[in-house]
Design a protein around this motif. Structure first.
Motif, short mmCIF file in Angstrom:
data_model
loop_
_atom_site.label_atom_id
_atom_site.label_comp_id
_atom_site.label_asym_id
_atom_site.label_seq_id
_atom_site.Cartn_x
_atom_site.Cartn_y
_atom_site.Cartn_z
N THR A 258 0.84 -1.21 0.00
CA THR A 258 0.00 0.00 0.00
C THR A 258 0.87 1.25 0.00
OG1 THR A 258 -1.76 -1.16 1.19
CG2 THR A 258 -1.80 1.24 1.24
N GLU A 259 1.87 1.28 0.87
CA GLU A 259 2.75 2.45 0.95
C GLU A 259 3.60 2.59 -0.31
OE1 GLU A 259 5.01 2.13 4.51
OE2 GLU A 259 3.30 2.52 5.84
N LEU A 260 4.09 1.48 -0.82
CA LEU A 260 4.97 1.50 -1.99
C LEU A 260 4.23 2.01 -3.22
CD1 LEU A 260 7.95 0.61 -2.51
CD2 LEU A 260 7.02 -1.52 -3.43
N PHE A 261 3.03 1.47 -3.46
CA PHE A 261 2.28 1.86 -4.65
C PHE A 261 1.67 3.25 -4.50
CE2 PHE A 261 3.04 -2.40 -5.85
CZ PHE A 261 2.78 -2.51 -7.20
N THR A 262 1.46 3.69 -3.26
CA THR A 262 1.03 5.07 -3.05
C THR A 262 2.19 6.03 -3.31
OG1 THR A 262 -0.62 4.38 -1.40
CG2 THR A 262 0.09 6.69 -1.37
N GLU A 263 3.38 5.65 -2.85
CA GLU A 263 4.56 6.49 -3.01
C GLU A 263 4.95 6.67 -4.47
OE1 GLU A 263 9.29 6.60 -1.58
OE2 GLU A 263 7.93 5.03 -0.84
N PHE A 264 4.88 5.60 -5.25
CA PHE A 264 5.38 5.66 -6.63
C PHE A 264 4.27 5.57 -7.68
CE2 PHE A 264 8.93 3.99 -4.10
CZ PHE A 264 9.93 4.89 -4.46
N GLY A 265 3.02 5.62 -7.25
CA GLY A 265 1.92 5.41 -8.18
C GLY A 265 1.41 6.64 -8.87
N ASN A 266 2.05 7.80 -8.68
CA ASN A 266 1.64 9.04 -9.35
C ASN A 266 0.17 9.36 -9.14
OD1 ASN A 266 4.22 9.62 -10.45
ND2 ASN A 266 3.84 8.17 -12.13
N GLY A 267 -0.28 9.20 -7.91
CA GLY A 267 -1.65 9.58 -7.57
C GLY A 267 -2.70 8.53 -7.85
N ARG A 268 -2.30 7.39 -8.38
CA ARG A 268 -3.28 6.34 -8.65
C ARG A 268 -3.77 5.71 -7.35
NH1 ARG A 268 0.24 3.32 -13.24
NH2 ARG A 268 1.90 4.37 -12.06
N GLU A 269 -5.05 5.47 -7.28
CA GLU A 269 -5.67 4.91 -6.07
C GLU A 269 -5.19 3.48 -5.84
OE1 GLU A 269 -10.11 3.62 -4.48
OE2 GLU A 269 -9.91 4.97 -6.21
N VAL A 270 -5.01 3.13 -4.57
CA VAL A 270 -4.57 1.79 -4.19
C VAL A 270 -5.63 1.14 -3.31
CG1 VAL A 270 -2.74 0.44 -3.08
CG2 VAL A 270 -2.17 2.57 -4.25
N THR A 271 -5.96 -0.12 -3.61
CA THR A 271 -6.93 -0.87 -2.81
C THR A 271 -6.52 -0.88 -1.35
OG1 THR A 271 -7.28 -2.36 -4.67
CG2 THR A 271 -8.07 -3.10 -2.52
N SER A 272 -7.45 -0.65 -0.45
CA SER A 272 -7.16 -0.80 0.97
C SER A 272 -8.48 -1.00 1.71
CB SER A 272 -6.45 0.43 1.52
OG SER A 272 -6.11 0.26 2.86
N PRO A 273 -8.60 -2.09 2.49
CA PRO A 273 -7.67 -3.22 2.60
C PRO A 273 -7.79 -4.14 1.39
CG PRO A 273 -9.61 -3.66 3.90
CD PRO A 273 -9.77 -2.26 3.35
N PHE A 274 -6.85 -5.10 1.26
CA PHE A 274 -6.89 -6.03 0.15
C PHE A 274 -7.95 -7.10 0.44
CE2 PHE A 274 -2.02 -5.50 -0.74
CZ PHE A 274 -2.22 -4.13 -0.90
N PRO A 275 -8.89 -7.32 -0.47
CA PRO A 275 -9.87 -8.39 -0.25
C PRO A 275 -9.21 -9.77 -0.27
CG PRO A 275 -10.11 -7.49 -2.46
CD PRO A 275 -9.13 -6.60 -1.74
N ARG A 276 -9.76 -10.71 0.51
CA ARG A 276 -9.32 -12.11 0.51
C ARG A 276 -10.33 -12.90 -0.31
NH1 ARG A 276 -6.52 -8.51 3.56
NH2 ARG A 276 -5.44 -9.41 5.37
N ILE A 277 -9.88 -13.51 -1.39
CA ILE A 277 -10.78 -14.22 -2.29
C ILE A 277 -10.36 -15.69 -2.33
CG2 ILE A 277 -11.70 -14.37 -4.62
CD1 ILE A 277 -10.88 -11.44 -5.02
N PRO A 278 -11.23 -16.61 -1.89
CA PRO A 278 -10.89 -18.03 -1.98
C PRO A 278 -10.65 -18.46 -3.43
CG PRO A 278 -12.75 -17.71 -0.50
CD PRO A 278 -12.51 -16.40 -1.21
#
Length: 605
Positions: A258-278
């Motif tokens: 979350t922190e990494l993709f927020t830091e380098f994602g140029n403003g792109r939204e990041v999922t939070s929290p990550f869903p758990r999918i069986p």
């Protein structure tokens, strides 16, 4: 003044006007406007415009240099004036009026242009990779990679992990791909293997009493290239933790991503929290175990609706439907286009209907649907006016292979696809075993070294096909970043797990002697994961091919076109290594799969 520069080519500003400066860099571009030469000088930091007046020694020197020649220039910073400012350059308010020029490195004619992306083929780019890396996009990608790795290291230490190094020369191990092997001069006839991953070593570190390990680990696998997989060599963030359950692994990795993709994602939204999918839910809803959640559509299993149906295309088959809203204004070519796309994936066609204002269905297969079919489909799919429904029928895997990509493509074409976001998820509850459809044999589904959910009790009492494993994948935008697992650290449970898959205890004891010995001398519960650094950078850079984020990658045939690797060894070197060469011969596959073919616990599947 410094021998080569007083400033970099990305440093000068309006405040430097009237200063005497010295710059060094590559001649990026040259323009002659009525005898006045304008030169774009480029270095690692940016571009500065130079100007050389007619009749000067500087003009004469610069008029003959070729692009990509390395020069040193002295001159005075002058203002461009308001009308000539270049807002695309950080140095765009100024230019340097050149008084002296020194050629530091002349350039021969270039095999392709550097200052434009002229569509040169990849093989040529890889042959001259040092030139290709001078391009702005490639330079930016490699610097992004450097920054991402530095950030990962900092964040992992802050999360309480310790960086440790593991061997590069090691023993061959039971991984999912072929080893790269290295002959031992001091031990004739024996070979080292380059690690496919530090898997066994990081588990041994946990058994040694270290608690939280990480490493930016080089990994070597002799496997074929793909758009998201580089042949030969790649890097992963290798992680292992002691005294943990599945969620304990998820928490720091989710925070990191979350922190990494927020830091380098140029403003792109990041999922939070990550869903758990069986796993099984992912296969049904998305058609695969690496779903692209940017597509806001889901598949629905409607097999039961057509049980006993007289519609032969669906009767007795697995059937899944994809409802797509807001298609009332879509022309016929929208439907035909998706059908053509499905055919390109191997389908014979793509059945569909659309819902009218009165709720009635029209389309190629509408006449084959009974009133009961329509009623059930309307309720289960939530159909309303303007919906279209696409159907896939056949064997489960066949339908998944077709309808999974169709789901994403339909979302893109119908406007139900999110752009400029990072949609993460965890895929969990993978099956421990699967049945070979041809032989009926029970075998490991993916990862034989995962702890089975339910431990020994489930192995002894459950149908093997109902046993789930503590293994998981992290997925972003349809790209699998990594697999991971809670490890099976109990020798008796491991022997039982392999017994179910048809492996005798003696074979397991022989193949995994080192790990079993360690497990029997006090092993803590442990688990980990290993996200691919190359794939992370590929996503952040929005590149479709992983080679665009690696400084010196191999090509699709695992060749280094720039350095000429792999190479032929001289006979004297072969004798020193006690190696005799022979031509390849065709070999028949073994009837029984050896245990050494078991996949790597954190290998991308």
């Amino acid at each position: 003044m410094h021998r080569y520069r007083s400033h970099t080519c990305g440093e000068l500003r309006a405040s430097d006007v009237a200063s005497d400066v010295r710059l060094s860099g590559w001649v990026h571009n040259r323009r002659d406007l009525g005898g006045i030469l304008f030169i774009d000088l480029r270095d690692h930091y940016g571009i500065t415009q130079l100007v050389a007046r007619p009749g000067t020694a500087a003009n004469e020197a610069l008029s003959s240099v070729t692009k990509e020649t390395v020069v040193r220039v002295d001159g005075k910073v002058v203002s461009r004036g308001a009308d000539n400012v270049n807002p695309e350059l950080a140095t765009g308010e100024v230019e340097v009026e050149v008084s002296e020029v020194e050629v530091l490195g002349a350039s021969a004619p270039l095999p392709f242009t550097i200052n434009t992306d002229d569509g040169v083929n990849e093989e040529r780019r890889l042959e001259y990779r040092f030139l290709d890396l001078r391009r702005e996009r490639m330079h930016r990608n490699i610097m992004l990679r450097s920054a991402v790795i530095a950030s990962i290291r900092s964040k992992m230490v802050a999360l309480g992990f310790n960086e440790m190094a593991t061997p590069i020369l090691t023993a061959t191990s039971p991984e999912g791909a072929r080893d790269f092997v290295v002959p031992s001069r001091l031990n004739p006839g024996k070979f080292y293997a380059l690690p496919q991953a530090p898997q066994q070593f990081k588990q041994l570190l946990m058994i040694s009493g270290f608690d939280r390990y990480f490493q930016i680990a080089p990994c070597f696998r002799d496997e074929d290239a793909r758009a998201d997989r580089s042949p030969g060599e790649f890097y992963q963030l290798d992680v292992e933790m002691s005294f943990v359950e599945q969620e304990d692994v998820f928490q720091p990795i989710e925070k990191l991503m979350t922190e990494l993709f927020t830091e380098f994602g140029n403003g792109r939204e990041v999922t939070s929290p990550f869903p758990r999918i069986p796993f099984r839910e992912s296969m049904l809803k998305y058609g695969n175990d690496k779903p692209d959640l940017r597509a806001k559509l889901e598949l629905v299993d409607i097999t039961d609706v057509f049980e006993g149906s007289e519609f032969k295309a669906f009767a007795g088959k697995h059937v899944r439907a994809l409802a797509v809203p807001d298609t009332a204004d879509q022309p016929r070519k929208f439907f035909d286009g998706l059908g053509d796309y499905a055919v390109s994936l191997g389908a014979k066609g793509l059945a569909w209907v659309r819902v009218g204002e009165d709720g009635s269905l029209t389309g190629p297969i509408a006449k084959f649907l009974t009133e009961d079919n329509v009623k059930v489909l309307t309720e289960r799919l939530g159909l309303a006016a303007g919906h279209a429904v696409f159907f896939g029928a056949g064997e489960f895997d066949e339908v998944s292979k077709i309808m999974g990509p169709v789901r994403v493509e339909a979302a893109k074409r119908a406007g139900h696809f999110e752009e400029n976001v990072f949609r993460f998820c965890w895929i969990v509850d993978f099956p421990m075993y699967e049945k070979d459809e041809e032989t009926g044999k029970i075998d490991f589904s993916h990862n034989p070294f995962s702890m089975p959910q339910g431990g020994m009790k489930d192995l002894e009492e459950k149908d093997p096909l109902d046993i789930l494993a503590w293994q998981y994948d992290i997925v972003c935008n349809g790209i699998e970043l990594s697999s991971g697992a809670i490890r099976n650290h109990e020798p008796e449970v491991m022997l039982k797990a392999f017994e179910i898959a048809g492996y005798e205890a003696e074979t397991v004891e022989r193949e995994f002697a080192g790990m079993l010995r360690a497990f029997r001398l006090g092993a803590p519960p442990h688990g980990g994961i290993a996200p691919g650094v190359d794939r992370i950078v590929m996503l952040l850079a929005d590149e479709p091919n992983i080679r665009e984020t690696i400084a010196f990658p191999l090509n699709g045939n695992a060749q280094d076109l720039m350095m000429g690797a792999p190479t032929v060894l001289e006979e004297s070197r072969l004798r020193e290594l006690n190696i005799a060469l022979r031509k390849p011969v065709e070999t028949k596959a073994a009837d029984a799969k050896p245990v050494a073919e078991a996949v790597h616990p954190d290998a991308a599947r």
